[in-house]
Design a protein around this motif. Structure first.
Motif, PDB file in Angstrom:
ATOM      1  N   GLN A 177       0.843  -1.190   0.000  1.00  0.00           N
ATOM      2  CA  GLN A 177       0.000   0.000   0.000  1.00  0.00           C
ATOM      3  C   GLN A 177       0.880   1.241   0.000  1.00  0.00           C
ATOM      4  OE1 GLN A 177      -2.279  -0.221   3.684  1.00  0.00           O
ATOM      5  NE2 GLN A 177      -0.865   1.146   4.727  1.00  0.00           N
ATOM      6  N   PHE A 178       0.334   2.345  -0.505  1.00  0.00           N
ATOM      7  CA  PHE A 178       0.983   3.640  -0.399  1.00  0.00           C
ATOM      8  C   PHE A 178       0.433   4.347   0.834  1.00  0.00           C
ATOM      9  CE2 PHE A 178       2.067   3.105  -4.896  1.00  0.00           C
ATOM     10  CZ  PHE A 178       3.361   3.613  -4.912  1.00  0.00           C
ATOM     11  N   GLN A 179       1.317   4.995   1.584  1.00  0.00           N
ATOM     12  CA  GLN A 179       0.891   5.715   2.776  1.00  0.00           C
ATOM     13  C   GLN A 179       1.773   6.944   2.984  1.00  0.00           C
ATOM     14  OE1 GLN A 179       1.513   2.509   5.652  1.00  0.00           O
ATOM     15  NE2 GLN A 179       3.311   3.569   6.467  1.00  0.00           N
ATOM     16  N   TYR A 180       1.306   7.838   3.842  1.00  0.00           N
ATOM     17  CA  TYR A 180       2.086   9.022   4.183  1.00  0.00           C
ATOM     18  C   TYR A 180       1.862   9.343   5.652  1.00  0.00           C
ATOM     19  CZ  TYR A 180      -2.396  11.470   3.439  1.00  0.00           C
ATOM     20  OH  TYR A 180      -3.707  11.859   3.481  1.00  0.00           O
ATOM     21  N   LEU A 193       4.681  10.118  -0.251  1.00  0.00           N
ATOM     22  CA  LEU A 193       4.139   8.764  -0.353  1.00  0.00           C
ATOM     23  C   LEU A 193       5.235   7.706  -0.240  1.00  0.00           C
ATOM     24  CD1 LEU A 193       1.353   8.808  -3.090  1.00  0.00           C
ATOM     25  CD2 LEU A 193       1.103   8.556  -0.619  1.00  0.00           C
ATOM     26  N   THR A 204      -7.970  14.239  -2.406  1.00  0.00           N
ATOM     27  CA  THR A 204      -6.811  13.624  -1.767  1.00  0.00           C
ATOM     28  C   THR A 204      -5.630  14.568  -1.657  1.00  0.00           C
ATOM     29  OG1 THR A 204      -7.554  11.487  -2.570  1.00  0.00           O
ATOM     30  CG2 THR A 204      -5.282  11.644  -1.830  1.00  0.00           C
ATOM     31  N   PRO A 225       0.126   6.370   9.918  1.00  0.00           N
ATOM     32  CA  PRO A 225       0.043   6.333   8.456  1.00  0.00           C
ATOM     33  C   PRO A 225      -1.359   6.632   7.941  1.00  0.00           C
ATOM     34  CG  PRO A 225       0.127   4.111   9.337  1.00  0.00           C
ATOM     35  CD  PRO A 225       0.375   5.033  10.490  1.00  0.00           C
ATOM     36  N   VAL A 264      -3.535   6.418   4.217  1.00  0.00           N
ATOM     37  CA  VAL A 264      -3.533   5.881   2.860  1.00  0.00           C
ATOM     38  C   VAL A 264      -4.427   6.765   2.001  1.00  0.00           C
ATOM     39  CG1 VAL A 264      -4.107   3.893   1.414  1.00  0.00           C
ATOM     40  CG2 VAL A 264      -3.174   3.542   3.711  1.00  0.00           C
ATOM     41  N   ARG A 283      -7.770   8.845   6.794  1.00  0.00           N
ATOM     42  CA  ARG A 283      -6.531   8.075   6.735  1.00  0.00           C
ATOM     43  C   ARG A 283      -6.718   6.711   6.090  1.00  0.00           C
ATOM     44  NH1 ARG A 283      -4.440   6.351  11.043  1.00  0.00           N
ATOM     45  NH2 ARG A 283      -6.283   6.469  12.360  1.00  0.00           N
ATOM     46  N   ASP A 284      -7.951   6.258   5.944  1.00  0.00           N
ATOM     47  CA  ASP A 284      -8.215   4.885   5.513  1.00  0.00           C
ATOM     48  C   ASP A 284      -8.597   4.859   4.039  1.00  0.00           C
ATOM     49  OD1 ASP A 284      -8.563   2.159   5.637  1.00  0.00           O
ATOM     50  OD2 ASP A 284     -10.615   2.276   6.406  1.00  0.00           O
ATOM     51  N   ARG A 315      -4.085   0.707  -2.303  1.00  0.00           N
ATOM     52  CA  ARG A 315      -3.498  -0.501  -1.754  1.00  0.00           C
ATOM     53  C   ARG A 315      -4.028  -1.683  -2.559  1.00  0.00           C
ATOM     54  NH1 ARG A 315      -6.844   0.813   3.633  1.00  0.00           N
ATOM     55  NH2 ARG A 315      -4.771   0.992   4.524  1.00  0.00           N
TER      56      ARG A 315
END
Length: 367
Positions: free
Chosen positions: A11-14, A24, A54, A74, A76, A115-116, A120
């Motif tokens: 998954q990509f997250q920040y 990211l 986003t 995190p 996503v 955040r969810d 991903r």
């Protein structure tokens, strides 16, 4: 309930504010192996990369965390997707869906859920936020419809019930939400209705092709002053603001919005990069809602509409936009496609900003 055998996914997250390219990170995380009775696990096939929601959330991550409680946790990105139902299906969801069904949907980013996201490989989603993809619609196109289509429908049809022949202004006609708004308005107001919209000069012909009768280059004029001058004698019945960063468009609206007209702000709010700026913007919103005209408030009704998958009675909204997808009212407009997880292979994206690709329903699609 059955489960898949895969145990990890990407998954990509920040974890901080910034632009997608800067913040990211691609990480391995546990695969969702179970879900609640109303939920199911999807293998994501396409994700709509949208600037209007986003990118603002990424830029405002610290702003949205006023006490620091989420700092470092995190997040996503992205909320619109299409995917395939896996074998992990909750008991109630299994009454409507089975493994292999192709669906599209959204994960609304509001009230702590920002955040969810869905960028991903697999996601857990409530059955109320998905719907089966209509025949003749590709998985790629389907990933673009849910969030912006629902928001536009909620404002135009569900709340305002905009009648045929209406005179309407759309601020921000070339962004993802602006496109859906114009597409649906063109259907609703009909040939006798008139749609005026804004965008930057390079996108004028594109916005006209969506159904706008007149398009204003917002970079060359003061939008409130132009509207006051050109539409003071023929005011709008409704205003739909998909930009959300210029309070003067609302505060000066009595000059170009009928006394019974409604000012609808749609989508994500432009909060800014500081907590003080965000607080000031929130106070402006509260004032727009609550401050009466005799105390200095604007004498026009102000409404904020965001993406929400259910109506006041708890009924899903996604099925309500299916007729507009089937008849071609909503059309997917995709600028670029990236293969997950190689979404930064292109030298020009995805930055997901209005400067990069403001004329897209989905600024890009990750598949």
């Amino acid at each position: 309930m059955t489960t898949t055998t895969k145990t990890t996914m990407k998954q990509f997250q920040y974890t901080k504010s910034g632009t997608p390219r800067d913040i990211l990170q691609l990480v391995d995380v546990p695969m969702p192996l179970s879900c609640a009775p109303d939920e199911l696990v999807l293998r994501v096939t396409h994700v709509s990369l949208t600037a209007s929601i986003t990118h603002r959330l990424m830029a405002s991550y610290s702003t949205l965390d006023p006490i620091g409680g989420l700092r470092g946790l995190p997040a996503v990105p992205e909320i619109e997707f299409s995917g395939i139902v896996t074998e992990t299906i909750g008991e109630n969801a299994g009454k409507e869906y089975k493994a292999g069904d192709c669906v599209f949907g959204l994960k609304p980013p509001w009230f702590g859920n920002f955040r969810d996201g869905v960028l991903r490989e697999y996601i857990i989603v409530d059955k109320i936020n998905i719907v089966k993809i209509p025949k003749g619609i590709s998985m790629k196109d389907a990933s673009c419809f849910a969030a912006n289509g629902v928001t536009a429908y909620r404002a135009i049809v569900e709340r305002e019930n905009v009648p045929a022949g209406s005179h309407v202004f759309v601020h921000g006609g070339s962004g993802a939400l602006g496109i859906s708004t114009i597409q649906l308005l063109r259907k609703v107001v009909g040939r006798k209705g008139r749609i005026v919209a804004t965008c930057s000069r390079p996108k004028i012909d594109f916005v006209k092709s969506l159904g706008a009768d007149e398009v204003i280059d917002y970079t060359s004029v003061s939008v409130p002053d132009y509207l006051s001058r050109e539409y003071g004698s023929r005011p709008f019945d409704f205003i739909f603001d998909t930009v959300g960063n210029d309070h003067e468009v609302y505060s000066k609206s009595p000059a170009y919005l009928t006394p019974k007209g409604t000012y609808n702000m749609l989508g994500a709010i432009e909060l800014g990069k500081t907590k003080w700026g965000a607080a000031y913007r929130v106070l402006q919103m509260i004032g727009a809602y609550l401050l009466p005209s005799y105390l200095g408030g604007v004498p026009r009704v102000f409404v904020f509409e965001s993406t929400k998958g259910v109506d006041k009675e708890g009924r899903p909204r996604l099925p309500k936009i299916l007729p507009y997808i089937r008849d071609g009212t909503f059309k997917a407009i995709i600028d670029s496609t990236y293969t997950f997880p190689n979404i930064f292979d292109s030298t020009r994206g995805p930055e997901w900003t209005h400067h990069w690709c403001s004329g897209c329903h989905a600024n890009g699609t990750a598949r």
